[in-house]
Design a protein around this motif. Sequence first.
Motif, mmCIF file in Angstrom:
data_model
loop_
_atom_site.group_PDB
_atom_site.id
_atom_site.type_symbol
_atom_site.label_atom_id
_atom_site.label_comp_id
_atom_site.label_asym_id
_atom_site.label_seq_id
_atom_site.Cartn_x
_atom_site.Cartn_y
_atom_site.Cartn_z
ATOM 1 N N TYR A 161 1.051 3.909 -3.088
ATOM 2 C CA TYR A 161 0.724 5.317 -2.847
ATOM 3 C C TYR A 161 1.851 6.221 -3.337
ATOM 4 N N ARG A 218 0.827 -1.214 0.000
ATOM 5 C CA ARG A 218 0.000 0.000 0.000
ATOM 6 C C ARG A 218 0.859 1.262 0.000
ATOM 7 N N GLN A 269 -5.795 6.820 -3.644
ATOM 8 C CA GLN A 269 -5.831 5.823 -2.577
ATOM 9 C C GLN A 269 -6.461 6.419 -1.319
#
Length: 141
Positions: free
Chosen positions: A103, A99, A114
Motif C-alpha cells: 500500500y 499488505r 488496494q
Amino acid sequence: MNALVKVNLYRKFVIPSILFGCEHWSQINQTDIRNLNTSQHYASKLILNVRKGTRSDIAESILGIQRIGATIDQRKLIFLAQLIHLECRYIVKRMFLVRLYSYIIGEEDGNTTQRGFIPDIVAILHKYNLRSYLDKYQREF
C-alpha cells in the motif's frame, strides 16, 4: 429496570453483537454509519425513557455512549496495535507487513487501488492526525 442497568446491558451485549468483526469491515459508507447511529439514537432515548424529539447527542452523552463511527475506529486502531505488537514468526504479521508495504509503495506511485483493512486504517490515522506513528513504525521496522 433503571437506566444504569439498561445502559450496562446495552454496552455489554448489544454493542458487541452489532459491531462483531467491525475491525475487518472495509470501506464502510456513510449510509451504513448513519443506519447504525440511528439505531443507537433510538436505543439511547429508549433507555432514558425520553421522547423521540430529544436530541440524540445529549441522550448519548448522558449515558456515556460513544458514537458508533468512533467505536468502529477505536476497534480498528486496537486491532492495528495488536498486529504491530505481534511477533514476525506469525503468518498474520507477515501478511500485514506485505499488505502495508504494498500500500505504501502504491501510495508513493500514486496507485492506491488496494482495498481492505490497510486503506481503512490509513484513513483513520489521517482522520485523527496519527499517520506519523505509522510512518515511524515503517522506518523502525
